[in-house]
Design a protein around this motif. Structure first.
Motif, mmCIF file in Angstrom:
data_model
loop_
_atom_site.group_PDB
_atom_site.id
_atom_site.type_symbol
_atom_site.label_atom_id
_atom_site.label_comp_id
_atom_site.label_asym_id
_atom_site.label_seq_id
_atom_site.Cartn_x
_atom_site.Cartn_y
_atom_site.Cartn_z
ATOM 1 N N ALA A 13 4.234 9.253 12.996
ATOM 2 C CA ALA A 13 3.331 9.497 14.070
ATOM 3 C C ALA A 13 2.182 10.156 13.948
ATOM 4 O O ALA A 13 1.471 10.573 14.803
ATOM 5 N N ILE A 14 1.775 10.504 12.563
ATOM 6 C CA ILE A 14 0.939 11.404 12.319
ATOM 7 C C ILE A 14 -0.562 10.832 12.093
ATOM 8 O O ILE A 14 -1.659 11.338 12.234
ATOM 9 N N GLY A 15 -0.399 9.416 12.026
ATOM 10 C CA GLY A 15 -1.771 8.858 11.972
ATOM 11 C C GLY A 15 -1.962 7.969 10.465
ATOM 12 O O GLY A 15 -3.097 7.700 10.277
ATOM 13 N N LYS A 16 -0.782 7.859 9.820
ATOM 14 C CA LYS A 16 -1.251 7.273 8.433
ATOM 15 C C LYS A 16 -1.677 5.972 8.381
ATOM 16 O O LYS A 16 -2.383 5.553 7.659
ATOM 17 N N THR A 17 -1.341 5.001 9.389
ATOM 18 C CA THR A 17 -1.603 3.739 9.499
ATOM 19 C C THR A 17 -3.191 3.597 9.571
ATOM 20 O O THR A 17 -3.853 3.046 9.050
ATOM 21 N N GLU A 30 -6.598 -3.715 -0.292
ATOM 22 C CA GLU A 30 -5.389 -4.166 0.436
ATOM 23 C C GLU A 30 -4.414 -3.093 0.647
ATOM 24 O O GLU A 30 -4.420 -1.997 -0.265
ATOM 25 N N ILE A 31 -3.569 -3.246 1.501
ATOM 26 C CA ILE A 31 -2.586 -2.051 1.798
ATOM 27 C C ILE A 31 -1.072 -2.746 1.320
ATOM 28 O O ILE A 31 -0.692 -3.608 1.833
ATOM 29 N N ILE A 32 -0.380 -1.732 0.697
ATOM 30 C CA ILE A 32 0.927 -2.036 0.590
ATOM 31 C C ILE A 32 1.747 -1.093 1.471
ATOM 32 O O ILE A 32 1.467 0.197 1.413
ATOM 33 N N LEU A 55 -3.339 -5.473 11.768
ATOM 34 C CA LEU A 55 -3.001 -6.314 10.594
ATOM 35 C C LEU A 55 -4.208 -7.021 10.113
ATOM 36 O O LEU A 55 -4.610 -7.577 9.235
ATOM 37 N N ALA A 56 -5.063 -7.327 11.118
ATOM 38 C CA ALA A 56 -6.420 -8.173 10.999
ATOM 39 C C ALA A 56 -7.323 -7.412 10.554
ATOM 40 O O ALA A 56 -8.333 -7.911 9.841
ATOM 41 N N ALA A 57 -7.232 -5.986 10.585
ATOM 42 C CA ALA A 57 -8.438 -5.288 10.148
ATOM 43 C C ALA A 57 -8.421 -4.914 8.732
ATOM 44 O O ALA A 57 -9.208 -4.483 8.028
ATOM 45 N N ALA A 58 -7.095 -5.281 8.174
ATOM 46 C CA ALA A 58 -7.001 -5.295 6.428
ATOM 47 C C ALA A 58 -5.809 -5.922 6.140
ATOM 48 O O ALA A 58 -4.697 -6.080 7.011
ATOM 49 N N HIS A 61 0.701 -5.887 2.908
ATOM 50 C CA HIS A 61 1.691 -6.481 2.123
ATOM 51 C C HIS A 61 2.991 -5.693 2.561
ATOM 52 O O HIS A 61 3.062 -4.298 3.053
ATOM 53 N N PHE A 62 4.289 -6.306 2.827
ATOM 54 C CA PHE A 62 5.563 -5.665 3.047
ATOM 55 C C PHE A 62 5.615 -5.174 4.300
ATOM 56 O O PHE A 62 6.382 -4.213 4.713
ATOM 57 N N ILE A 63 4.995 -5.970 5.256
ATOM 58 C CA ILE A 63 5.316 -5.618 6.864
ATOM 59 C C ILE A 63 5.878 -6.910 7.457
ATOM 60 O O ILE A 63 5.454 -7.987 7.055
ATOM 61 N N LYS A 64 7.300 -6.837 8.078
ATOM 62 C CA LYS A 64 7.936 -7.801 8.610
ATOM 63 C C LYS A 64 7.985 -9.029 7.631
ATOM 64 O O LYS A 64 7.882 -10.266 8.003
ATOM 65 N N HIS A 65 8.413 -8.826 6.352
ATOM 66 C CA HIS A 65 8.280 -9.928 5.447
ATOM 67 C C HIS A 65 9.757 -10.371 5.028
ATOM 68 O O HIS A 65 9.984 -11.348 4.516
#
Length: 303
Positions: A13-17, A30-32, A55-58, A61-65
């Motif tokens: 919850a610190i704001g990493k995303t 791209e983001i892993i 997800l549309a902003a960048a 990978h490895f999100i809900k895969h």
């Protein structure tokens, strides 16, 4: 140019995303995800997985895969992530990795130790014992077989306890006897950026996030997963507490407070883990993005 992996770490919850997306856009890359809870398709709300807008902003990978029905461990992730990085570095000099799962971050940046093959029946037996006897019984067994592991792993994480135990029981040797301090060679350099805040701020952000999750329909998400509650993927904060509500063991308000408490404990363990890396460049969560980018670019120029 040296290939760079920018690893963003910090408590939940610190704001990493949000930071990862800003950096991905700046570096045109791209983001892993190295958040093991966000791998699962059925677990959107309770894992704070990136929204469709994020997800549309960048490219992520490895999100809900994968599905919660799939067995997927940190060794699988190491193999898949390194393979993906090899492909991404053909078109990018910089790749972003983000996530609060310390072991999964280390799997990519440092590599895992080679562990012996585990007897599948032993794993099933341990999972059955977890259901029948509870986590404390497995913790006690690990303490008897490998005191060092008992004192060093995330002892309140059922998956970590079972992993250590299955290695002990399959090999006849302590789990920690297979661990070394040698890092695997990687064909990229890692710059680790940490986000943090004073503890009361972190805890307040966690509490507010849990309230938002409930407002967004976490209970309905958990209710749909109740028939699968014995799966390892679902033995996680936010899900296990609400399963108790659905089975009439707890009332809802108590469960919400437990989610907040367990999330705060998780954040404390995350900070303890990530603070071990003395090379991490730490920023307050409100630091201006330009300062973070300038710091990263200066670091890249020294590599």
């Amino acid at each position: 140019m040296t290939k760079i992996l920018i690893s963003i770490v910090g408590p939940t919850a610190i704001g990493k995303t949000a930071l990862s997306i800003k950096l991905a856009n700046f570096f045109n890359t791209e983001i892993i995800s190295a958040d093991s809870r966000q791998f699962y398709q059925e677990m959107q709300i309770g894992t704070a997985a990136p929204t469709p807008t994020e997800l549309a902003a960048a490219t992520h990978h490895f999100i809900k895969h994968i599905s919660v029905d799939n067995y997927y461990n940190v060794g699988d992730f190491e193999k898949d992530a390194i393979s993906l990085l090899q492909e991404l570095y053909k078109k990018h000099d910089v790749v972003i990795m983000v996530g609060g799962s310390g072991l999964y971050v280390n799997a990519v940046t440092k590599g895992l130790d080679e562990l012996p093959k585990v007897d599948h029946e032993i794993r099933e037996t341990l999972n059955d014992r977890l259901q029948k006897d509870g986590l404390e019984a497995l913790q006690f067994q690990l303490k008897e077989l490998d005191l060092k592991a008992y004192n060093t792993i995330a002892i309140d994480n059922p998956q970590r306890v079972i992993r250590a135990l299955e290695v002990c029981l399959s090999s006849g040797k302590p789990y920690t006897s297979f661990l070394t301090s040698e890092d695997k060679k990687r064909n990229f350099k890692t710059i680790t950026v940490g986000l943090t805040a004073d503890r009361p701020i972190i805890y307040d952000r966690i509490n507010r996030r849990v309230d938002l999750m409930m407002d967004d329909g976490l209970m309905e998400e958990v209710e749909g997963l109740l028939p699968k509650k014995s799966l390892n993927a679902l033995k996680t904060v936010g899900y296990k507490e609400l399963f108790n509500v659905l089975e009439n063991q707890w009332d809802l308000e108590f469960a919400i407070q437990e989610i907040k408490k367990n999330s705060r404990r998780f954040a404390k363990r995350q900070l303890t883990w990530f603070k071990k890396n003395e090379e991490t460049i730490w920023f307050d969560y409100e630091t201006d993005i330009e300062l973070i980018i300038n710091t990263i670019n200066n670091k890249i120029n020294t590599l």
